[in-house]
Design an enzyme around this catalytic site. Sequence first.
Site, PDB file in Angstrom:
ATOM      1  CB  VAL A 256      -4.400  -3.990   8.035  1.00 55.70           C
ATOM      2  CG1 VAL A 256      -5.314  -5.114   8.363  1.00 55.70           C
ATOM      3  CG2 VAL A 256      -3.342  -4.565   7.365  1.00 55.70           C
ATOM      4  CG  ASP A 257      -6.585  -0.188  11.717  1.00 56.35           C
ATOM      5  OD1 ASP A 257      -6.737  -1.117  12.227  1.00 56.35           O
ATOM      6  OD2 ASP A 257      -5.581   0.169  12.530  1.00 56.35           O
ATOM      7  CB  VAL A 258      -7.570   2.181   5.441  1.00 53.69           C
ATOM      8  CG1 VAL A 258      -8.362   2.780   4.210  1.00 53.69           C
ATOM      9  CG2 VAL A 258      -6.819   3.173   6.403  1.00 53.69           C
TER      10      VAL A 258
END
Length: 409
Positions: free
Chosen positions: A188-190
């Site tokens: 999700v961060d990526v």
Amino acid sequence: MPQPHRPHPEPPTPAPPSGPPARALEGVLVADFSRVLAGPLAAATLADLGAEVIKVERPGAGDDTRAWGPPFAADGTAAYFDAANRSKRGLALDLGDPEDAAAARELTRRADVLIENFRPGSLAKYGLDHTATRAANPGLVHCTITGFGSGAGAHLPGYDFVVQAVGGLMSITGEPGGTPLKAGVALVDVLTAKDAATGILAALRHRDRTGRGQLVEVNLLSSLLGSLVNQASGHLATGRDPGPMGNRHPSIAPYETLACQDGRLLAVAVGNDRQFRALVEALGAPELAEDVRFARNQDRVHNRTDPIKALEARLAADTPQGWAGRLAAVSVPCGPVNTLSDALELAARLGLDPVTPVGEGRIPQITSPLRLSDTPVAQPAAPPRLDEHGAPLRTWLSGPDDHPLPPRM
């Protein structure tokens, strides 16, 4: 008094053939006040494209990820930090200190882009919220990254693992009836980093036309929901919640891992009926393509158990690597389930140069996936040590704003 925005620099004059190639974001200054992964990775992407990025961290500890290990680099910095902070200059500022806060404000006044992931509203006391930064620098692209937006979810801390859980990704990951699972990386961060970089680039293009900056807002939950694509669309079409299917695909078959010799797995992605025919012919079972239960994809989806049994019975005669060569020869998408070492070796064998050195004693970087013919990605530099460039940057920020950035040492 608010200072007028610096005119956007003219596009750099193309370098002569013998000189270094131009970079797409040459002349763009990014103030990276973000921490952990989504914001830092977005800033690193802009650095790959040629922007000058100044990473601002807390004195003493720095970015949380400097301590997220093992593994650690030789200097004691966690490998996690290195993954998202290449090619930046390091500056440590204590926003609670009036002098450091003034330097931070001056940096945002000179910058083209500001990236931050502070909790909504918390930067106002330092004069670094969007209202203040836009007043001081009308051309600034201010990108704010949150976990759950700036409204009702503003008070919720955003961590990738939690968002994978509450955002529905874990509910469709894993084996049927098994424990819900997260992805094996902070996906999700990526994804949010890529959304942030896209939004920033769009805002810079708008500024090129109008001279005006704007606020770019992204949040982890929305980036995750936007990435669920066919699963989300299927839910909106039917009202039913999808569940985990292991390595199977809800709408295509066979599109999963199949057991070969000694139970080792081969990923097979048959995207159409022509590929299915090529697969079964290569396996010596052309009759399966004529079977009314398997001839069309929708029939294979409804009757997926029987064709999988028939395919695995024939695949047991060889290894995944053996089958991968033969099936690729007839344009059937497939491949063994590799380790990360195997994957890097494959990319190197294909000429993709997946790893780039950044200096003796430093952890190499995964090469940027971007390839631009006229403005190639910059050669990455090692991530900065905490406050590595602090002294010259403070001198620069205290001097005339028409002075160029000091050269890297």
